[in-house]
Design a protein around this motif. Structure first.
Motif, PDB file in Angstrom:
ATOM      1  N   ASP A 145     -26.382  30.349  41.169  1.00 28.02           N
ATOM      2  CA  ASP A 145     -26.025  31.530  40.081  1.00 28.02           C
ATOM      3  C   ASP A 145     -27.725  32.059  39.324  1.00 28.02           C
ATOM      4  N   PHE A 146     -28.651  32.061  39.238  1.00 30.37           N
ATOM      5  CA  PHE A 146     -29.743  32.314  38.175  1.00 30.37           C
ATOM      6  C   PHE A 146     -29.802  32.019  37.238  1.00 30.37           C
ATOM      7  N   VAL A 147     -28.880  30.328  36.545  1.00 32.61           N
ATOM      8  CA  VAL A 147     -28.982  29.394  36.163  1.00 32.61           C
ATOM      9  C   VAL A 147     -30.075  27.845  36.438  1.00 32.61           C
ATOM     10  N   LEU A 148     -30.975  27.542  35.315  1.00 25.10           N
ATOM     11  CA  LEU A 148     -31.114  26.239  35.047  1.00 25.10           C
ATOM     12  C   LEU A 148     -30.339  25.549  35.398  1.00 25.10           C
ATOM     13  N   THR A 149     -28.738  24.707  36.402  1.00 22.12           N
ATOM     14  CA  THR A 149     -27.819  23.961  36.070  1.00 22.12           C
ATOM     15  C   THR A 149     -28.592  22.252  35.845  1.00 22.12           C
ATOM     16  N   LYS A 150     -27.537  21.328  35.628  1.00 14.77           N
ATOM     17  CA  LYS A 150     -27.822  20.609  34.960  1.00 14.77           C
ATOM     18  C   LYS A 150     -28.330  19.677  36.611  1.00 14.77           C
ATOM     19  N   LYS A 162     -41.550  15.708  31.454  1.00 12.90           N
ATOM     20  CA  LYS A 162     -41.971  15.760  29.571  1.00 12.90           C
ATOM     21  C   LYS A 162     -40.905  16.598  29.061  1.00 12.90           C
ATOM     22  N   ALA A 163     -40.476  17.174  29.492  1.00 13.75           N
ATOM     23  CA  ALA A 163     -39.946  19.324  29.364  1.00 13.75           C
ATOM     24  C   ALA A 163     -39.239  19.970  30.776  1.00 13.75           C
ATOM     25  N   VAL A 164     -38.086  20.440  29.740  1.00 14.52           N
ATOM     26  CA  VAL A 164     -37.173  21.779  30.186  1.00 14.52           C
ATOM     27  C   VAL A 164     -37.435  22.610  29.453  1.00 14.52           C
ATOM     28  N   ILE A 165     -37.384  23.989  30.309  1.00 12.77           N
ATOM     29  CA  ILE A 165     -37.640  25.315  29.453  1.00 12.77           C
ATOM     30  C   ILE A 165     -35.911  26.031  29.299  1.00 12.77           C
ATOM     31  N   MET A 166     -35.592  26.244  28.848  1.00 11.33           N
ATOM     32  CA  MET A 166     -34.172  26.872  28.670  1.00 11.33           C
ATOM     33  C   MET A 166     -34.438  27.858  28.358  1.00 11.33           C
ATOM     34  N   PRO A 167     -34.617  28.619  28.682  1.00 14.76           N
ATOM     35  CA  PRO A 167     -35.006  30.628  28.186  1.00 14.76           C
ATOM     36  C   PRO A 167     -33.704  31.322  28.182  1.00 14.76           C
ATOM     37  N   TYR A 168     -32.341  31.608  27.206  1.00 11.60           N
ATOM     38  CA  TYR A 168     -31.248  31.932  27.983  1.00 11.60           C
ATOM     39  C   TYR A 168     -30.720  32.467  26.153  1.00 11.60           C
ATOM     40  N   PRO A 177     -26.934  30.870  30.837  1.00  8.25           N
ATOM     41  CA  PRO A 177     -24.997  29.232  31.131  1.00  8.25           C
ATOM     42  C   PRO A 177     -23.871  29.412  30.714  1.00  8.25           C
ATOM     43  N   SER A 178     -22.984  29.294  30.975  1.00  7.22           N
ATOM     44  CA  SER A 178     -21.433  28.833  30.624  1.00  7.22           C
ATOM     45  C   SER A 178     -21.131  27.714  30.307  1.00  7.22           C
ATOM     46  N   PHE A 179     -20.726  28.058  28.706  1.00  5.03           N
ATOM     47  CA  PHE A 179     -20.515  26.703  27.904  1.00  5.03           C
ATOM     48  C   PHE A 179     -20.310  25.561  28.126  1.00  5.03           C
ATOM     49  N   GLY A 180     -19.408  25.410  29.359  1.00  7.54           N
ATOM     50  CA  GLY A 180     -19.420  24.873  30.420  1.00  7.54           C
ATOM     51  C   GLY A 180     -20.790  24.232  31.391  1.00  7.54           C
ATOM     52  N   GLN A 181     -21.846  24.774  31.544  1.00  5.74           N
ATOM     53  CA  GLN A 181     -22.712  24.160  32.317  1.00  5.74           C
ATOM     54  C   GLN A 181     -24.211  23.456  30.781  1.00  5.74           C
ATOM     55  N   LEU A 182     -23.693  24.615  29.782  1.00 12.00           N
ATOM     56  CA  LEU A 182     -24.847  23.585  28.941  1.00 12.00           C
ATOM     57  C   LEU A 182     -24.077  22.558  28.414  1.00 12.00           C
ATOM     58  N   GLU A 183     -22.861  21.729  29.079  1.00 11.24           N
ATOM     59  CA  GLU A 183     -22.441  20.406  28.396  1.00 11.24           C
ATOM     60  C   GLU A 183     -21.878  20.097  29.155  1.00 11.24           C
ATOM     61  N   SER A 213     -25.886  27.971  21.894  1.00  7.45           N
ATOM     62  CA  SER A 213     -27.193  26.777  22.058  1.00  7.45           C
ATOM     63  C   SER A 213     -26.873  25.704  22.379  1.00  7.45           C
ATOM     64  N   LEU A 214     -28.032  24.877  22.933  1.00 11.26           N
ATOM     65  CA  LEU A 214     -28.069  23.650  23.576  1.00 11.26           C
ATOM     66  C   LEU A 214     -27.940  22.618  22.261  1.00 11.26           C
ATOM     67  N   ALA A 215     -28.602  22.876  21.302  1.00  6.39           N
ATOM     68  CA  ALA A 215     -29.248  21.742  20.582  1.00  6.39           C
ATOM     69  C   ALA A 215     -27.922  21.833  19.641  1.00  6.39           C
ATOM     70  N   SER A 216     -26.639  22.684  19.349  1.00  9.99           N
ATOM     71  CA  SER A 216     -25.170  22.339  19.367  1.00  9.99           C
ATOM     72  C   SER A 216     -24.336  21.459  19.451  1.00  9.99           C
ATOM     73  N   PHE A 217     -24.623  21.078  20.626  1.00 10.23           N
ATOM     74  CA  PHE A 217     -24.168  19.697  20.816  1.00 10.23           C
ATOM     75  C   PHE A 217     -24.507  18.698  21.092  1.00 10.23           C
TER      76      PHE A 217
END
Length: 383
Positions: A145-150, A162-168, A177-183, A213-217
């Motif tokens: 569904d056009f989201v970069l998931t786990k 080395k890295a993953v780009i998450m542009p959302y 991504p949903s909160f659950g997908q980011l989690e 933000s993914l950095a908030s986890f």
């Protein structure tokens, strides 16, 4: 003498978005819904702050990382996303989000590394990855569904990742991504020795759920580099002020790359950005509410025309599916020539965008209505 030039640079192409936009300028009577440029004027108080800074001779070099007051304002502003960064040691003010991405990648990457990119994706990342000597790895996210998931990330990781780009929220799809997908991603990344570049330049422009933000986890701050800025949220694209948030041990190395690249961001623009971040919610909400109305208008019209699309929940784009035997670029040219409407061909956003067109609704309603009627004409007479 051209053979003496850097081969990586010689192989780069001008962005497909710009290529198409420049081509469209040669045609008369074309409604262009191509560029992600807010159509609002920069707020008056922000313009006044820029003028005042000139009048007060605040036109010299600033500290490499940016003026302390602006870094403090950024630190306070991002707390609404659950992010806690020290203004003195974990923030760099950059020349737009583009430079923030550049110094992040150049600090992190070494030759031979791989970087995972969602596909379709904004075309500005791949050239920077290549110039750092690394390799972009495009991950087809249409099945997700056009989201970069786990799962999408996990299936493409190698010992060179080395890295993953998450542009959302995403350019070109407007999806997040949903909160659950980011989690899920956060849990997965806990024990991985790799970084995430979280490009959150559209974080203020969300319409369904609050931006996360993914950095908030918990436990991810050392692995996530956050990119943001004032260009989209305050209609300040020409001021060229972005910023990067990173832990101190990483930021001190980024600062070296930034220093030797640009010295510092424009002093005048920094003072304008500082004003923008003071008591900013009224201006942001006014623009966001207008985009939300435009979004509803565009989606309703597209449904009426009979076109399928990826439903956006952020930014100001719609990714429209175009059934055609021709390539997306050829179809985009046909739209211009036969119906006088310009959309960006999805192939400008990597192979994963083939078969789609990006429509920007960063335009006023009369322009959008005129453009969508021309799109209807094309669908009814040429598809």
């Amino acid at each position: 003498m051209e053979y003496l030039l850097n081969e990586q640079v010689k192989q780069l192409q001008i962005s497909g978005i710009r290529q198409f936009f420049n081509m469209v300028r040669d045609y008369e009577d074309v409604v262009s819904l191509t560029i992600g440029q807010p159509d609002f004027q920069t707020p008056e108080r922000v313009k006044s702050a820029a003028i005042t800074s000139i009048e007060e001779n605040k036109t010299a070099y600033t500290m490499n990382a940016g003026i302390p007051e602006l870094r403090q304002a950024i630190a306070e502003d991002v707390e609404k996303y659950g992010l806690h960064y020290d203004a003195d040691s974990e923030i760099i003010v950059t020349v737009g989000a583009s430079e923030a991405i550049d110094i992040s990648l150049r600090t992190i990457l070494s030759p031979g590394d791989e970087v995972l990119l969602p596909s379709p994706v904004y075309p500005g990342y791949e050239p920077l990855i290549k110039m750092a000597g690394a390799s972009p790895v495009h991950v087809d996210i249409a099945p997700y569904d056009f989201v970069l998931t786990k799962d999408a990330i996990e299936s493409h990781i190698t010992d060179r990742t080395k890295a993953v780009i998450m542009p959302y929220p995403s350019n070109p799809t407007g999806v997040s991504p949903s909160f659950g997908q980011l989690e899920e991603i956060a849990r997965f990344m806990q024990n991985k020795e790799m970084f995430v570049i979280a490009d959150e330049i559209y974080s203020e422009l969300v319409y369904k759920n609050p931006h996360t933000s993914l950095a908030s986890f918990l436990g991810l701050k050392d692995k996530v580099v956050v990119i943001n800025g004032v260009s989209k949220s305050f209609s300040m694209t020409g001021f060229r002020i972005g910023y990067v948030l990173a832990p101190d041990w990483m930021r001190q190395h980024m600062l070296k790359v930034h220093q030797y690249n640009v010295s510092c961001a424009s002093s005048v623009s920094q003072h304008a950005a500082l004003e923008a971040l003071k008591n900013n919610q009224t201006e942001i909400e006014r623009m966001r509410a207008t985009y939300e109305k435009r979004r509803a208008f565009v989606l309703e019209k597209l449904k009426d025309i009979g076109l399928s699309f990826v439903e956006p929940d952020g930014a100001f784009y719609v990714f429209i599916q175009f059934p055609s035997a021709k390539s997306t670029f050829e179809t985009a040219v046909g739209l211009v020539e036969k119906s006088g409407i310009a959309l960006v061909p999805g192939s400008a956003f990597s192979e994963g965008g083939e078969g789609y067109m990006r429509l920007s609704y960063a335009y006023d309603l009369p322009t959008l209505e005129k453009g969508l009627e021309r799109l209807r004409h094309y669908v009814e007479h040429h598809l």
